[in-house]
Design a protein around this motif. Sequence first.
Motif, PDB file in Angstrom:
ATOM      1  N   ILE A 129      -5.406 -14.566  -3.112  1.00 20.45           N
ATOM      2  CA  ILE A 129      -5.519 -13.398  -3.998  1.00 20.45           C
ATOM      3  C   ILE A 129      -6.405 -12.372  -3.301  1.00 20.45           C
ATOM      4  N   ILE A 130      -5.969 -11.126  -3.335  1.00 20.21           N
ATOM      5  CA  ILE A 130      -6.775 -10.049  -2.758  1.00 20.21           C
ATOM      6  C   ILE A 130      -6.964  -8.965  -3.802  1.00 20.21           C
ATOM      7  N   LEU A 131      -8.121  -8.340  -3.778  1.00 16.87           N
ATOM      8  CA  LEU A 131      -8.393  -7.259  -4.715  1.00 16.87           C
ATOM      9  C   LEU A 131      -7.811  -5.952  -4.194  1.00 16.87           C
ATOM     10  N   LEU A 132      -7.424  -5.120  -5.131  1.00 23.49           N
ATOM     11  CA  LEU A 132      -6.901  -3.797  -4.800  1.00 23.49           C
ATOM     12  C   LEU A 132      -7.853  -3.052  -3.864  1.00 23.49           C
ATOM     13  N   ASP A 133      -9.160  -3.197  -4.107  1.00 22.19           N
ATOM     14  CA  ASP A 133     -10.168  -2.524  -3.288  1.00 22.19           C
ATOM     15  C   ASP A 133      -9.975  -2.834  -1.809  1.00 22.19           C
ATOM     16  N   ASP A 134      -9.715  -4.109  -1.518  1.00 18.82           N
ATOM     17  CA  ASP A 134      -9.632  -4.529  -0.117  1.00 18.82           C
ATOM     18  C   ASP A 134      -8.314  -4.135   0.539  1.00 18.82           C
ATOM     19  N   ILE A 135      -7.267  -3.953  -0.259  1.00 21.18           N
ATOM     20  CA  ILE A 135      -6.017  -3.422   0.310  1.00 21.18           C
ATOM     21  C   ILE A 135      -6.261  -2.000   0.801  1.00 21.18           C
ATOM     22  N   ILE A 136      -7.008  -1.233   0.012  1.00 22.03           N
ATOM     23  CA  ILE A 136      -7.314   0.151   0.418  1.00 22.03           C
ATOM     24  C   ILE A 136      -8.193   0.148   1.665  1.00 22.03           C
ATOM     25  N   ARG A 137      -9.175  -0.738   1.694  1.00 17.70           N
ATOM     26  CA  ARG A 137     -10.017  -0.831   2.891  1.00 17.70           C
ATOM     27  C   ARG A 137      -9.168  -1.141   4.131  1.00 17.70           C
ATOM     28  N   TYR A 138      -8.211  -2.048   3.965  1.00 19.20           N
ATOM     29  CA  TYR A 138      -7.370  -2.476   5.084  1.00 19.20           C
ATOM     30  C   TYR A 138      -6.539  -1.316   5.637  1.00 19.20           C
ATOM     31  N   CYS A 139      -6.197  -0.378   4.756  1.00 26.47           N
ATOM     32  CA  CYS A 139      -5.294   0.704   5.155  1.00 26.47           C
ATOM     33  C   CYS A 139      -5.995   2.070   5.213  1.00 26.47           C
ATOM     34  N   LEU A 140      -7.304   2.086   5.375  1.00 26.80           N
ATOM     35  CA  LEU A 140      -8.049   3.353   5.370  1.00 26.80           C
ATOM     36  C   LEU A 140      -7.523   4.356   6.387  1.00 26.80           C
ATOM     37  N   GLU A 141      -7.144   3.853   7.556  1.00 32.39           N
ATOM     38  CA  GLU A 141      -6.725   4.799   8.606  1.00 32.39           C
ATOM     39  C   GLU A 141      -5.448   5.536   8.219  1.00 32.39           C
ATOM     40  N   GLU A 142      -4.654   4.959   7.320  1.00 29.57           N
ATOM     41  CA  GLU A 142      -3.435   5.644   6.876  1.00 29.57           C
ATOM     42  C   GLU A 142      -3.767   6.780   5.905  1.00 29.57           C
ATOM     43  N   ILE A 143      -4.959   6.761   5.341  1.00 26.10           N
ATOM     44  CA  ILE A 143      -5.394   7.835   4.434  1.00 26.10           C
ATOM     45  C   ILE A 143      -6.042   8.967   5.225  1.00 26.10           C
ATOM     46  N   TYR A 144      -6.845   8.612   6.236  1.00 21.46           N
ATOM     47  CA  TYR A 144      -7.644   9.611   6.960  1.00 21.46           C
ATOM     48  C   TYR A 144      -7.105   9.854   8.376  1.00 21.46           C
ATOM     49  N   PHE A 152       0.825  -1.201   0.000  1.00 23.14           N
ATOM     50  CA  PHE A 152       0.000   0.000   0.000  1.00 23.14           C
ATOM     51  C   PHE A 152       0.866   1.261   0.000  1.00 23.14           C
ATOM     52  N   ARG A 153       1.875   1.296   0.857  1.00 26.56           N
ATOM     53  CA  ARG A 153       2.715   2.499   0.969  1.00 26.56           C
ATOM     54  C   ARG A 153       3.585   2.700  -0.272  1.00 26.56           C
ATOM     55  N   GLU A 154       4.055   1.597  -0.869  1.00 28.19           N
ATOM     56  CA  GLU A 154       4.955   1.692  -2.016  1.00 28.19           C
ATOM     57  C   GLU A 154       4.210   1.950  -3.328  1.00 28.19           C
ATOM     58  N   LYS A 155       3.052   1.322  -3.502  1.00 27.28           N
ATOM     59  CA  LYS A 155       2.384   1.311  -4.803  1.00 27.28           C
ATOM     60  C   LYS A 155       1.104   2.145  -4.862  1.00 27.28           C
ATOM     61  N   LEU A 156       0.420   2.250  -3.723  1.00 24.44           N
ATOM     62  CA  LEU A 156      -0.951   2.753  -3.764  1.00 24.44           C
ATOM     63  C   LEU A 156      -1.143   4.155  -3.198  1.00 24.44           C
ATOM     64  N   LEU A 157      -0.543   4.420  -2.060  1.00 20.63           N
ATOM     65  CA  LEU A 157      -0.870   5.618  -1.295  1.00 20.63           C
ATOM     66  C   LEU A 157      -0.758   6.888  -2.121  1.00 20.63           C
ATOM     67  N   SER A 158       0.283   6.993  -2.923  1.00 20.66           N
ATOM     68  CA  SER A 158       0.505   8.228  -3.689  1.00 20.66           C
ATOM     69  C   SER A 158      -0.514   8.425  -4.801  1.00 20.66           C
ATOM     70  N   THR A 159      -1.278   7.379  -5.142  1.00 21.96           N
ATOM     71  CA  THR A 159      -2.265   7.490  -6.227  1.00 21.96           C
ATOM     72  C   THR A 159      -3.657   7.841  -5.720  1.00 21.96           C
ATOM     73  N   LEU A 160      -3.849   7.855  -4.418  1.00 23.35           N
ATOM     74  CA  LEU A 160      -5.184   8.044  -3.843  1.00 23.35           C
ATOM     75  C   LEU A 160      -5.418   9.501  -3.459  1.00 23.35           C
ATOM     76  N   VAL A 161      -6.553  10.016  -3.904  1.00 22.88           N
ATOM     77  CA  VAL A 161      -6.894  11.415  -3.608  1.00 22.88           C
ATOM     78  C   VAL A 161      -8.299  11.464  -3.011  1.00 22.88           C
ATOM     79  N   PRO A 162      -8.412  11.392  -1.689  1.00 25.40           N
ATOM     80  CA  PRO A 162      -9.741  11.458  -1.073  1.00 25.40           C
ATOM     81  C   PRO A 162     -10.320  12.874  -1.144  1.00 25.40           C
TER      82      PRO A 162
END
Length: 684
Positions: free
Chosen positions: A197-212, A131-141
Amino acid sequence: MSKQKLPLINREISWLYFNERVLQEAADKSVPLIERLRFLAIFSSNLDEFYRVRVPTLGRLANINTKAKELLGYNPKKTLKTIREIVVKLERKFDDLYENEIIRELATEKIFIINEHQLNVKRGEFLRWYFREKLLSTLVPLMLSDDKPFPELKDRAIYFFVRLSNKEKFRYSLMEIPLDSLERFIVLPETNDLRFIILLDDIIRYCLEEIYFIFDYPRLEAYSIQLTRDAELELDRSVSEKFIETLTKSLQKRKKGKPQRLLYDNAMPEDMVAYLVEKLNLGNDSLIPGNRYHNFKDFIDFPNVGRRELEYERPPALRVQNLDLSKSIFSQIARRDYLINLPYQSFDYIIHFLREAAIDPKVTEISITLYRLAQNSRIINALINAVKNGKKVNCLVELKARFDEQNNIYWTNRLEEEGVAVNYGILDYKVHSKICLITRMEKGKPVYYANLATGNYNEKTAKIYGDHSIFTTHKGITKELKKLFRGLEKKIFFNDYKYLIVSPLETRRKVYAMIDTEIRNQKEGKPAGIILKMNSLADEEMIEKIYEAGAGGVNIQMIVRGMCCLVPGIPGLSDTIKVISIVDKYLEHARVWIFTNGGEEKIFLSSADFMTRNLDRRVEVGFPVLDPLVKQEIRDIISIQLQDNTKAREITRHTHNRYKKAGRGKKYRAQIDIYTYLKNKQFN
């Protein structure tokens, strides 16, 4: 017979029953497990397009409901209600299949699709790193508030609708899931021969607190939503050098079309659904409850991490009997016609045809129509090479090919940069034909070599679409193709073709005439009968003509993959008409017309379905099968398809999608049997 009295199945309802046949493949336990998942993806993708194109048209008609009822003979508002009822029913079947069958059967194969609640410490640590390496920088809440306009949601994008709350208050947020730039499915490290196998959606759900994390809300809930918008284009009526610019602007407008359907996670609390309905100004008919994962079309690329048997076997493409790729294709087709049956036989024959034309010193000109192209098109490369070798290349690229416009604009620019003469088509008429004509100087005179096909010049779809493609040097056909290309260049329509059947001026009239011949022969006691294969049958006047033949006692057999508005089995009208639909691992895409003609059978292949747009508003080409060997091969293949009692469904007035069963007799599965038939022929 007046339109009001013409027995018809509503085209939208008929289309939904076709998509139900796709869902039946996902439910069929004899279908390999990963393929069942992919049929769910096809079902979902089909439904997205339905809501982008067909439902908006009905919505516009519903706004003028009284006049529309008089014009159409049915009630658009009532139809929209019926559509919603059918779609909700099908979505429930979809959810049940996915959650209660396919997920469980994957588990028996030691393959687990897990969510954010099913992670152990090790997998959780891996996903936080990912999440931190691949995803976080692409998310704009986006934080929502009543004093700001509600954000413009993109068509078919997936968003998380997030609620941040504590005991006293809450806030809402929207966040787009970046599926365009990242893989949807992440394969986790294997443990004890178990694959996760996990979906990208659920990785974001797992790490929601790191976004907000900056907000003081201990509870976070995220539910997926997807908005489908009206995707119809509104183009300028003028043709000019600015046509591509105009089309590009229209494509941008498509992204902001009127909302048609809100698909939402059915676990979402009612107050959150009500909030979205208010902000998006949606009616109840636009609400479709679904599961937690949207854009299910992405499951077409679901990774098979298990046994090979979980997917369909992809047998090697077969050779065409006596057509040798190691020799000049021109010298071979100069002697006789050849038929390529895709995907059973290789698309390389078509590529070889163009590659040889590109380097042959005797070839002076190539003319071709292009409708849908592969992303890395070898067809385009061959045409560019031909220009570099001094050939004149005339290429008609249909810029209005729905949902392929952007891709075709790219290829148009590329071709023009390389010196290809590009024609953009004819205003108000899509050029849907699949034709190619090559001019070769032999003994000082031009000799013409042609390829005519039922499917696109697209090497990707050629691996999964069932189509026919003919090579011929027949002087009558090639002369008329030359005339047709001349008309396309001048943007005018010619008629009075002897061999070709060309829309928009001639197809209706010529097909009617051949049906009349069968009616007359039936009445006079001569051999009579009609076999028709196509994707869709919706044109009311054509249906009326087929009914006339049925009422006259003509035996009519039809293979219609998609929508079929004709109602078989009506006593005295259509009881001599039998219709089946074949849905299997390949997409049945060929159009074949066979007329008994008093015993001297006529066979035509075509790019056209029996829809009003194909008959009256498109440039389509039907072409005769004249070579006796090719004619027999087409006839054999159609006979095999008519025998299918494994993947064929009976189309009846009851729209039950009932399988045509073998009973105690022999089982026939057309797509397997055709491969065997062609395999046995290739070396004979």
